[in-house]
Design a protein around this motif. Structure first.
Motif, PDB file in Angstrom:
ATOM      1  N   GLY A 183       0.982  -1.172  -0.140  1.00 23.58           N
ATOM      2  CA  GLY A 183      -0.015  -0.088   0.166  1.00 23.58           C
ATOM      3  C   GLY A 183       0.979   1.355   0.100  1.00 23.58           C
ATOM      4  O   GLY A 183       0.537   2.369  -0.769  1.00 23.58           O
ATOM      5  N   ALA A 184       1.718   1.325   0.837  1.00 25.27           N
ATOM      6  CA  ALA A 184       2.716   2.419   0.870  1.00 25.27           C
ATOM      7  C   ALA A 184       3.415   2.696  -0.603  1.00 25.27           C
ATOM      8  O   ALA A 184       3.726   3.700  -0.890  1.00 25.27           O
ATOM      9  N   SER A 185       3.980   1.668  -0.907  1.00 21.98           N
ATOM     10  CA  SER A 185       4.523   1.548  -2.274  1.00 21.98           C
ATOM     11  C   SER A 185       3.778   2.172  -3.367  1.00 21.98           C
ATOM     12  O   SER A 185       4.458   2.808  -4.164  1.00 21.98           O
ATOM     13  N   GLU A 186       2.712   1.480  -3.332  1.00 20.96           N
ATOM     14  CA  GLU A 186       1.631   2.087  -4.336  1.00 20.96           C
ATOM     15  C   GLU A 186       1.416   3.607  -4.360  1.00 20.96           C
ATOM     16  O   GLU A 186       1.360   4.494  -5.413  1.00 20.96           O
ATOM     17  N   ALA A 208      10.764  10.042  -4.614  1.00 22.97           N
ATOM     18  CA  ALA A 208      11.457   9.133  -4.660  1.00 22.97           C
ATOM     19  C   ALA A 208      12.239   8.899  -3.171  1.00 22.97           C
ATOM     20  O   ALA A 208      12.363   7.975  -2.628  1.00 22.97           O
ATOM     21  N   GLU A 209      12.896   9.998  -2.712  1.00 17.81           N
ATOM     22  CA  GLU A 209      13.327   9.724  -1.325  1.00 17.81           C
ATOM     23  C   GLU A 209      12.554   9.562  -0.408  1.00 17.81           C
ATOM     24  O   GLU A 209      12.988   8.542   0.566  1.00 17.81           O
ATOM     25  N   THR A 210      11.227   9.844  -0.187  1.00 20.42           N
ATOM     26  CA  THR A 210      10.254   9.809   0.454  1.00 20.42           C
ATOM     27  C   THR A 210       9.847   8.132   0.580  1.00 20.42           C
ATOM     28  O   THR A 210       9.666   7.741   1.455  1.00 20.42           O
ATOM     29  N   HIS A 211       9.715   7.829  -0.851  1.00 18.22           N
ATOM     30  CA  HIS A 211       9.188   6.455  -1.064  1.00 18.22           C
ATOM     31  C   HIS A 211      10.312   5.362  -0.542  1.00 18.22           C
ATOM     32  O   HIS A 211       9.898   4.198   0.169  1.00 18.22           O
TER      33      HIS A 211
END
Length: 235
Positions: A183-186, A208-211
């Motif tokens: 879920g977080a990745s999506e 991208a950094e936050t991801h």
């Protein structure tokens, strides 16, 4: 005047296929990172060879490789001990990974390629479908494809090589088995794709950094709960 002598050039190193020792090293590295092999545990090359169903030769080569990477210490008695991995170690790895991923994403987005933005949107749709189907293997494969598309588009092969070197300190193939991750990745992918569609390199880099940082926190919580990683004081 005599012709200038050409400077001798070293012969290129031969290209080698993936060896059994590399596969053994990958298996042992993941066993260490996930807590299957602990810092208190000592095993001999013979025991590991039996465990993995291989001869002792690739095990020895793998242990020497892991010793060079800082995962194990090898004793003269042919036994080895696992070097403890702390939560702070893993935080450091993800900080480095996030920093490099942000720069690669910035460079890829700055190229302003609408075809790349469209491709990322298509890949993200495949990720959502795999998540809906509850397919961990497909989730992992599509996640790799998403980030690979960005990293290759950045046109920074040396930077990409450094980023890939950080991945050996992260358990491979386990993201898709961590409940929170998909879920977080999506959500992270969606933020990155929108930034590419808007042509905003700075926002893409931040997303991208936050991801990557969020993925790291999720993984750290998951494996710490299983006793895989310790605090520096051993707690």
């Amino acid at each position: 005047m005599p012709a200038a002598r050409r400077q001798a050039r070293p012969a290129p190193r031969p290209v080698r296929r993936r060896t059994l020792a590399v596969e053994v090293a990958d298996s042992l590295r993941d066993m260490i990172l996930t807590g299957e092999l602990t810092a208190e545990q000592r095993m001999t090359q013979d025991e590991l060879a039996t465990l993995l169903g291989v001869s002792t030769m690739p095990v020895r080569e793998a242990l020497l490789r892991l010793a060079a990477e800082g995962f194990v210490e090898v004793s003269p008695s042919r036994s080895f001990s696992v070097v403890p991995t702390t939560r702070e170690d893993v935080h450091d790895v993800f900080w480095m990974h996030a920093t490099l991923a942000a720069e690669l994403t910035r460079r890829a987005c700055a190229k302003g390629d609408p075809a790349l933005a469209a491709r990322l949107r298509d890949i993200e749709a495949c990720f959502a479908a795999a998540r809906g189907a509850g397919d961990p293997a497909q989730l992992g494969a599509v996640n790799w494809e998403f980030h690979q598309a960005i990293n290759e588009a950045a046109g920074a092969p040396k930077l990409l090589r450094v980023l890939r070197s950080t991945l050996r300190f992260i358990p491979q193939g386990f993201y898709a088995l961590v409940p929170e991750w998909s879920g977080a990745s999506e959500q992270g992918h969606e933020a990155i794709v929108r930034a590419f569609e808007d042509g905003d390199p700075d926002t893409a880099a931040h997303a991208a950094e936050t991801h990557v940082q969020e993925a790291g926190e999720i993984l750290i919580r998951f494996f710490t709960g299983r006793g895989a990683w310790t605090r520096p004081d051993g707690a």
